[in-house]
Design a protein around this motif. Structure first.
Motif, short mmCIF file in Angstrom:
data_model
loop_
_atom_site.label_atom_id
_atom_site.label_comp_id
_atom_site.label_asym_id
_atom_site.label_seq_id
_atom_site.Cartn_x
_atom_site.Cartn_y
_atom_site.Cartn_z
N ILE A 216 -52.54 26.70 75.54
CA ILE A 216 -51.44 26.43 76.48
C ILE A 216 -51.63 25.11 77.22
CG2 ILE A 216 -50.90 28.87 76.76
CD1 ILE A 216 -52.39 28.87 79.40
N GLY A 217 -52.58 24.29 76.72
CA GLY A 217 -52.72 22.94 77.26
C GLY A 217 -53.65 22.79 78.43
N GLN A 218 -54.52 23.79 78.67
CA GLN A 218 -55.43 23.72 79.81
C GLN A 218 -56.89 23.53 79.38
OE1 GLN A 218 -54.76 27.21 82.22
NE2 GLN A 218 -52.61 26.70 82.61
N GLY A 219 -57.09 23.07 78.14
CA GLY A 219 -58.44 22.83 77.67
C GLY A 219 -58.88 21.41 77.92
N THR A 220 -60.15 21.16 77.71
CA THR A 220 -60.67 19.79 77.82
C THR A 220 -60.23 18.99 76.60
OG1 THR A 220 -62.73 20.33 76.64
CG2 THR A 220 -62.68 20.69 79.04
N PHE A 221 -60.45 17.68 76.66
CA PHE A 221 -60.08 16.83 75.52
C PHE A 221 -60.82 17.28 74.25
CE2 PHE A 221 -61.15 13.25 72.77
CZ PHE A 221 -59.87 12.80 72.43
N LYS A 222 -62.12 17.59 74.38
CA LYS A 222 -62.91 18.02 73.23
C LYS A 222 -62.37 19.32 72.66
CE LYS A 222 -67.54 19.46 71.80
NZ LYS A 222 -68.93 19.76 72.22
N GLU A 223 -62.07 20.29 73.53
CA GLU A 223 -61.56 21.58 73.07
C GLU A 223 -60.22 21.43 72.35
OE1 GLU A 223 -63.51 24.54 76.48
OE2 GLU A 223 -61.58 23.56 76.82
N GLU A 224 -59.34 20.62 72.91
CA GLU A 224 -58.02 20.43 72.29
C GLU A 224 -58.15 19.67 70.96
OE1 GLU A 224 -55.29 18.69 75.03
OE2 GLU A 224 -55.25 20.45 76.34
N ILE B 97 -60.77 19.76 68.89
CA ILE B 97 -61.34 20.69 67.90
C ILE B 97 -60.27 21.66 67.41
CG2 ILE B 97 -62.95 22.61 67.59
CD1 ILE B 97 -64.85 21.16 69.51
N LEU B 98 -59.49 22.21 68.34
CA LEU B 98 -58.51 23.23 67.98
C LEU B 98 -57.31 22.66 67.23
CD1 LEU B 98 -57.72 26.22 68.15
CD2 LEU B 98 -56.60 25.72 70.33
N PHE B 99 -56.69 21.61 67.79
CA PHE B 99 -55.42 21.12 67.25
C PHE B 99 -55.58 20.08 66.15
CE2 PHE B 99 -54.16 22.55 71.57
CZ PHE B 99 -53.23 23.50 71.19
N LYS C 207 -64.91 16.82 44.93
CA LYS C 207 -64.56 17.83 45.94
C LYS C 207 -63.31 18.59 45.52
CE LYS C 207 -66.60 15.63 50.03
NZ LYS C 207 -66.33 15.05 51.37
N TRP C 208 -62.35 17.87 44.95
CA TRP C 208 -61.13 18.52 44.49
C TRP C 208 -61.45 19.56 43.41
CZ3 TRP C 208 -58.28 19.85 40.39
CH2 TRP C 208 -56.94 20.18 40.60
N LEU C 209 -62.29 19.19 42.45
CA LEU C 209 -62.64 20.09 41.35
C LEU C 209 -63.35 21.35 41.85
CD1 LEU C 209 -63.89 17.50 38.71
CD2 LEU C 209 -61.83 18.90 38.56
N ALA C 210 -64.13 21.19 42.92
CA ALA C 210 -64.87 22.33 43.47
C ALA C 210 -63.99 23.26 44.30
CB ALA C 210 -66.03 21.84 44.32
N GLY C 211 -62.76 22.86 44.56
CA GLY C 211 -61.88 23.69 45.38
C GLY C 211 -62.18 23.56 46.85
N ASN C 212 -62.52 22.35 47.27
CA ASN C 212 -62.82 22.10 48.68
C ASN C 212 -61.51 21.79 49.41
OD1 ASN C 212 -64.04 21.47 51.09
ND2 ASN C 212 -65.62 20.19 50.15
N ILE C 213 -61.22 22.52 50.48
CA ILE C 213 -59.99 22.29 51.24
C ILE C 213 -60.09 20.92 51.89
CG2 ILE C 213 -58.42 23.21 52.98
CD1 ILE C 213 -58.94 25.16 50.71
N TRP C 214 -59.36 19.94 51.33
CA TRP C 214 -59.51 18.57 51.81
C TRP C 214 -58.30 18.10 52.62
CZ3 TRP C 214 -56.27 14.55 50.43
CH2 TRP C 214 -55.37 14.83 49.40
N GLY C 215 -57.14 18.70 52.41
CA GLY C 215 -55.95 18.30 53.15
C GLY C 215 -55.90 18.98 54.50
N THR C 216 -56.70 18.49 55.43
CA THR C 216 -56.89 19.21 56.70
C THR C 216 -56.26 18.46 57.88
OG1 THR C 216 -59.06 18.16 56.91
CG2 THR C 216 -59.00 20.35 55.93
N ASP C 217 -55.02 18.05 57.72
CA ASP C 217 -54.31 17.41 58.81
C ASP C 217 -52.86 17.88 58.78
OD1 ASP C 217 -53.94 15.85 61.01
OD2 ASP C 217 -54.51 13.95 60.07
N TRP C 218 -52.17 17.75 59.90
CA TRP C 218 -50.81 18.28 60.01
C TRP C 218 -49.84 17.75 58.97
CZ3 TRP C 218 -50.24 22.56 62.60
CH2 TRP C 218 -51.11 22.85 63.66
#
Length: 335
Positions: free
Chosen positions: A46-54, A56-58, A187-198
């Protein structure tokens, strides 16, 4: 008509799967190389975390969680469609070469074409679809007989053969590539989740938003295709037309998933089987369960894999294969 007790059982199963997905998401947000305290999750959301917490999460956890969940759903639905149109329990986009075709197309695009950062992410599913489509056209061509139609067992065997050939093509492609690009493809061949951005989520989401409702709308046609061909023809089903339309749907779903997750197999094999065991073979009943189950299985595999070994973990594709490969052998012996 579907008995009310079966519908009630389906709804209960869906609710339980949604509960498992929610619990796995909550656990996954707190685990990782940089930990996030669980009592800080809601304040951070809900937007009340520290910069580091936000951050890591978002920026790290939620994008990866959502992309994994969506990809698992797409792979499970693709597997359910392939098993329905081929009447073969061994059909899976990873096993029969669809994923390999998408992977070769992505490798060619990545190695030999100029990459525009702004459009690269959104082009990946399209490039993967083209590669997967060409592959499935080859498989269909070699497994189709003029007077007998599509041969289900032949379809799987030809697919496995083409998948093996495409693996050789991939090795040739990366043998002379730059080390940085080779690392990406490995990494792609191993099935590593690489597309990790919005942006990767926005790249895959439209495919699912369109194709999941479309498949559910055609679920009754899949039921008819599961019967013998004379029965399907007698009720007015154009068998080859329906197969081609649904096959293209499965190809698009699988391609959109593997374009951002890598070469992950067996999700499309396992999820539909478990769903059928839980609720029965009617597509309109087991497909929604299969979709959620596939999303949860891949999410669970990735959550476990990225926390087993620091800092990189074990690719989700390897963990899924450890379960899926023995199950595939069991199905081969059973059939």
């Amino acid at each position: 008509m579907i008995h009310p007790s079966i519908i009630k059982k389906q709804r209960m199963t869906l609710f339980i799967l949604l509960f498992f997905i929610t619990i796995t998401i909550v656990i996954g947000t707190g685990l990782g190389y940089s930990s996030l305290s669980y009592d800080r999750l809601i304040p951070t959301l809900i937007g009340q975390g520290t910069f580091k917490e936000e951050f890591i999460l978002f920026s790290i956890r939620l994008p990866r969680i959502f992309i994994t969940l969506l990809a698992g759903m797409a792979l499970a639905l693709a597997g359910a469609i392939l098993q329905g149109i081929t009447r073969n329990d061994l059909a899976d986009p990873g096993i029969i070469g669809i994923n390999s075709g998408a992977g070769v197309a992505i490798a060619v695009f990545f190695l030999f074409f100029p990459i525009n950062v702004g459009s690269f992410i959104y082009l990946l599913p399209v490039v993967a679809f083209v590669g997967a489509l060409l592959t499935v056209c080859l498989i269909y061509l070699f497994s189709y007989k003029k007077y007998e139609g599509l041969q289900p067992v032949r379809f799987v065997l030809v697919g496995i053969g083409i998948a093996t050939a495409l693996s050789g093509v991939m090795i040739v492609l990366i043998s002379s590539a730059e080390q940085e690009k080779v690392n990406f493809i490995a990494k792609w061949l191993a099935g590593n989740i690489w597309g990790t951005d919005w942006p990767f989520i926005w790249a895959i989401l439209p495919w699912l938003v369109i194709l999941i409702p479309f498949t559910l709308y055609r679920a009754n046609r899949l039921n008819l295709l599961n019967m013998n061909e004379p029965t399907a023809i007698s009720v007015g089903v154009s068998i080859e037309k329906e197969r081609i339309v649904l096959l293209l749907t499965a190809v698009a779903l699988a391609a959109s998933a593997v374009s951002v997750t890598g070469g992950i197999a067996f999700i499309g094999l396992i999820a539909p089987h478990i769903a059928k065991a839980l609720i029965g073979p009617r597509n309109q009943l087991f497909i929604p369960i299969s979709i959620l189950l596939g999303g949860w299985l891949l999410l669970l595999a990735d959550t476990i894999g990225r926390n087993v070994v620091d800092p990189d973990g074990i690719p989700a594709g390897i963990l899924v294969a450890l379960i899926g490969a023995p199950y595939f052998l069991y199905l081969v012996l059973k059939n």
